[in-house]
Write a protein that holds these residues in place. Structure first.
Motif, mmCIF file in Angstrom:
data_model
loop_
_atom_site.group_PDB
_atom_site.id
_atom_site.type_symbol
_atom_site.label_atom_id
_atom_site.label_comp_id
_atom_site.label_asym_id
_atom_site.label_seq_id
_atom_site.Cartn_x
_atom_site.Cartn_y
_atom_site.Cartn_z
ATOM 1 N N ASP A 112 -26.046 57.578 -10.317
ATOM 2 C CA ASP A 112 -25.098 57.518 -9.636
ATOM 3 C C ASP A 112 -25.685 56.654 -8.356
ATOM 4 O O ASP A 112 -25.056 56.558 -7.287
ATOM 5 C CB ASP A 112 -24.323 58.805 -8.952
ATOM 6 C CG ASP A 112 -25.372 59.705 -8.429
ATOM 7 O OD1 ASP A 112 -26.705 59.495 -8.700
ATOM 8 O OD2 ASP A 112 -24.884 60.686 -7.820
ATOM 9 N N GLU A 113 -26.682 56.275 -8.410
ATOM 10 C CA GLU A 113 -27.354 55.180 -7.287
ATOM 11 C C GLU A 113 -28.168 53.934 -7.550
ATOM 12 O O GLU A 113 -28.856 53.943 -8.527
ATOM 13 C CB GLU A 113 -28.390 56.172 -6.324
ATOM 14 C CG GLU A 113 -27.720 57.520 -5.810
ATOM 15 C CD GLU A 113 -28.741 58.447 -5.085
ATOM 16 O OE1 GLU A 113 -28.806 58.303 -3.839
ATOM 17 O OE2 GLU A 113 -29.784 59.030 -5.734
ATOM 18 N N ALA A 114 -28.058 53.150 -6.664
ATOM 19 C CA ALA A 114 -28.623 51.995 -6.954
ATOM 20 C C ALA A 114 -29.021 51.115 -5.832
ATOM 21 O O ALA A 114 -28.052 50.964 -4.651
ATOM 22 C CB ALA A 114 -27.974 50.950 -7.864
ATOM 23 N N PHE A 115 -30.212 50.726 -5.491
ATOM 24 C CA PHE A 115 -30.699 49.803 -4.259
ATOM 25 C C PHE A 115 -30.378 48.497 -4.722
ATOM 26 O O PHE A 115 -30.624 47.947 -5.793
ATOM 27 C CB PHE A 115 -32.036 49.949 -4.065
ATOM 28 C CG PHE A 115 -32.560 51.645 -3.606
ATOM 29 C CD1 PHE A 115 -32.070 51.826 -2.248
ATOM 30 C CD2 PHE A 115 -32.974 52.468 -4.274
ATOM 31 C CE1 PHE A 115 -32.479 52.898 -1.593
ATOM 32 C CE2 PHE A 115 -33.455 53.695 -3.767
ATOM 33 C CZ PHE A 115 -33.252 53.955 -2.396
ATOM 34 N N MET A 116 -29.961 47.745 -3.516
ATOM 35 C CA MET A 116 -29.743 46.240 -3.924
ATOM 36 C C MET A 116 -30.564 45.422 -2.547
ATOM 37 O O MET A 116 -30.010 45.642 -1.425
ATOM 38 C CB MET A 116 -28.227 45.931 -3.590
ATOM 39 C CG MET A 116 -27.593 46.330 -5.030
ATOM 40 S SD MET A 116 -25.999 46.641 -4.982
ATOM 41 C CE MET A 116 -25.870 48.303 -3.723
ATOM 42 N N PRO A 117 -31.526 45.134 -2.767
ATOM 43 C CA PRO A 117 -32.431 44.400 -1.880
ATOM 44 C C PRO A 117 -31.864 42.888 -1.502
ATOM 45 O O PRO A 117 -31.262 42.362 -2.163
ATOM 46 C CB PRO A 117 -34.051 44.101 -2.340
ATOM 47 C CG PRO A 117 -33.921 45.109 -3.621
ATOM 48 C CD PRO A 117 -32.478 44.997 -4.083
ATOM 49 N N MET A 118 -31.745 42.672 -0.306
ATOM 50 C CA MET A 118 -31.206 41.609 0.560
ATOM 51 C C MET A 118 -31.944 40.797 1.379
ATOM 52 O O MET A 118 -32.688 41.368 2.159
ATOM 53 C CB MET A 118 -29.866 41.735 1.309
ATOM 54 C CG MET A 118 -28.879 42.442 0.412
ATOM 55 S SD MET A 118 -27.986 41.562 -0.799
ATOM 56 C CE MET A 118 -27.373 42.602 -2.070
ATOM 57 N N HIS A 119 -31.755 39.300 1.523
ATOM 58 C CA HIS A 119 -32.937 38.768 2.345
ATOM 59 C C HIS A 119 -32.145 37.718 3.161
ATOM 60 O O HIS A 119 -31.047 37.027 2.718
ATOM 61 C CB HIS A 119 -33.961 37.799 1.174
ATOM 62 C CG HIS A 119 -34.797 38.867 0.661
ATOM 63 N ND1 HIS A 119 -35.913 39.585 0.877
ATOM 64 C CD2 HIS A 119 -34.317 39.260 -0.653
ATOM 65 C CE1 HIS A 119 -36.136 40.132 -0.008
ATOM 66 N NE2 HIS A 119 -35.426 39.991 -1.082
ATOM 67 N N GLY A 120 -32.433 37.630 4.310
ATOM 68 C CA GLY A 120 -31.994 36.440 5.277
ATOM 69 C C GLY A 120 -30.320 36.354 5.224
ATOM 70 O O GLY A 120 -29.704 35.539 5.646
ATOM 71 N N MET A 121 -29.861 37.713 5.405
ATOM 72 C CA MET A 121 -28.368 37.961 5.702
ATOM 73 C C MET A 121 -27.877 38.554 7.079
ATOM 74 O O MET A 121 -28.785 39.666 7.473
ATOM 75 C CB MET A 121 -27.794 38.718 4.561
ATOM 76 C CG MET A 121 -27.710 37.926 3.249
ATOM 77 S SD MET A 121 -27.210 39.113 1.758
ATOM 78 C CE MET A 121 -25.302 39.142 2.764
#
Length: 435
Positions: A112-121
């Protein structure tokens, strides 16, 4: 409070966490239960494994034995479900697929969990994406999410918990700003930190470290030396340093366990054999799905730890003559072990079967005293097991072996009273629309 910097973040994590996931899965096909108290129970309805917000407000703790909350169930009309893992796993996969359509990278952490890496936002862009994710998953799957936004995974988990428990945040909470990060740490005890278990929690409290903020002020080298490198990284993460990597999912499972608590206590050896043989059959089916073979089987049986009745627990193992995935071999060994462990006068409440010592092939070092099956016998074994799995894949328990004695269909040993339909994975249990 600090004003937002116009510069985009170098690195940020969104953690999507499904709210009360098992309960939410049940509500997808029972929208009439929105706002009603709901619990999901463990195997054979032994204890509470998921609670709706309404049940949490009643003070029902996680893991409560079901028999102890019967009065609350009646008084507050709590709706109860038995664990329907086929449904939950399928809905989990649907949630993750939706996330993958919205984010370039999705790191699934749990069901029930997930990480979503983000760059430059920019932070506002991150917030906008988070609200879009929540809306899309809700519309496409029907499950509510909470999302935490932070420069590290540990902070993101803490932020998602805050988003879930504080309705004014509309299910999204960001700690990209330093002031909000400090506030989050001050408001949360160390027990809420990802990776801080009960024992470590007690040890840190003995040192006067009570909150996440207290821990974030600790010296990383000193705490790494005194406790572990992992705790040192956790402290760095609380200060916004991204240094914890998720372990890649393993592709070499080392063992398979199948364990269940019986609805009613068992006293006869044949009943106990039937139960354990069914668990061995399930484990063997999973072993074949992995394309592997096992050389060792272990069986355990025990009575309840509570009450005034005689207590008994025992386990035993058997090394098989050669690697196998044939259910018939496991059932024969299981029966032998159960009869070896059985003691009269005991009311048994649980059995477990463990397959281990896996290999990828049937190759092994034989000796003069081992009767090795011929290639033709092994080929027939594969054909029989393949047919068995194929038939049962279409409908569970279509075919079972004699040692199982139809136990899987016997209500003395299972309690399907609270079991919901497998709406998304079984043709016979599709939702029905009445005209």
């Amino acid at each position: 409070m600090e004003t937002q910097s116009p510069k985009p973040s170098q690195r940020a994590y969104l953690l999507a966490d499904c709210n009360n996931f098992f309960v939410s899965c049940e509500r997808v096909f029972r929208p009439d239960l929105e706002g009603s108290p709901v619990v999901v129970l463990s195997n054979n309805d032994g204890c509470v494994v998921a609670r709706s917000a309404e049940v949490k407000a009643l003070g029902v703790p996680m893991g409560s034995p079901f028999f102890k909350i019967q009065d609350l169930v009646r008084r507050h009309h709590i709706v109860c479900f038995s664990s329907n893992f086929d449904l939950y796993l399928d809905i989990s996969q649907r949630v993750m697929k939706v996330l993958e359509t919205l984010c370039e990278e999705v790191q699934v952490y749990s069901v029930d969990e997930a990480f979503m890496p983000m760059h430059g936002m920019h932070e506002q862009e991150l917030m906008g994406l988070a609200f879009k994710i929540i809306k899309t998953v809700r519309n496409h799957v029907g499950v509510p999410l909470s999302i935490g936004i932070a420069p590290s995974r540990t902070l993101a988990k803490l932020a998602s918990h805050h988003a879930k428990t504080h309705s004014e945040n509309r299910s999204v909470y960001s700690v990209m700003q330093q002031g909000l990060r400090q506030r989050l740490l001050r408001e949360n005890p160390i027990s809420e930190i990802w990776g801080v278990g009960r024992r470590l929690n007690e040890q840190l409290q003995d040192e006067g470290i009570m909150t996440a903020w207290d821990l974030s002020l600790c010296d990383v080298p000193a705490m790494s030396k005194r406790y572990s490198v992992v705790l040192g990284r956790t402290i760095a993460e609380l200060n916004g340093v991204d240094c914890v990597e998720l372990e890649p999912p393993t592709t070499t499972q080392a063992q398979i366990m199948w364990s269940r608590t019986f609805k009613d206590r068992l006293t006869e050896p044949e009943d106990l054999c039937e139960a354990a043989c069914n668990y061995a059959a399930r484990a063997a089916e999973k072993l074949r799905a992995l394309g592997r073979y096992a050389r060792r089987i272990s069986v355990g049986i025990r009575s309840s730890y509570f009450g005034n009745e005689p207590r008994y627990a025992a386990s035993a193992s058997l090394n098989l003559d050669y690697p196998t995935a044939d259910t018939r071999t496991f059932l024969s060994a299981t029966r032998q072990l159960v009869l070896q462990l059985y003691r009269p006068g005991i009311r048994y409440m649980k059995a477990e079967v463990l397959l281990s010592d896996f290999t990828d092939t049937r190759s092994f070092q034989s000796d003069l005293f081992v009767a090795v099956p011929s290639d033709e016998e092994l080929k027939r074994s594969d054909q029989v097991m393949g047919t068995l799995d194929s038939l049962n894949a279409k409908k569970r328990d279509t075919v079972y072996l004699g040692a199982q004695m139809g136990l899987v269909k016997d209500k003395r040993f299972t309690n399907p009273e609270h079991f919901s339909r497998r709406y998304t994975t079984c043709l016979d249990e599709l939702p029905e629309i009445s005209g």
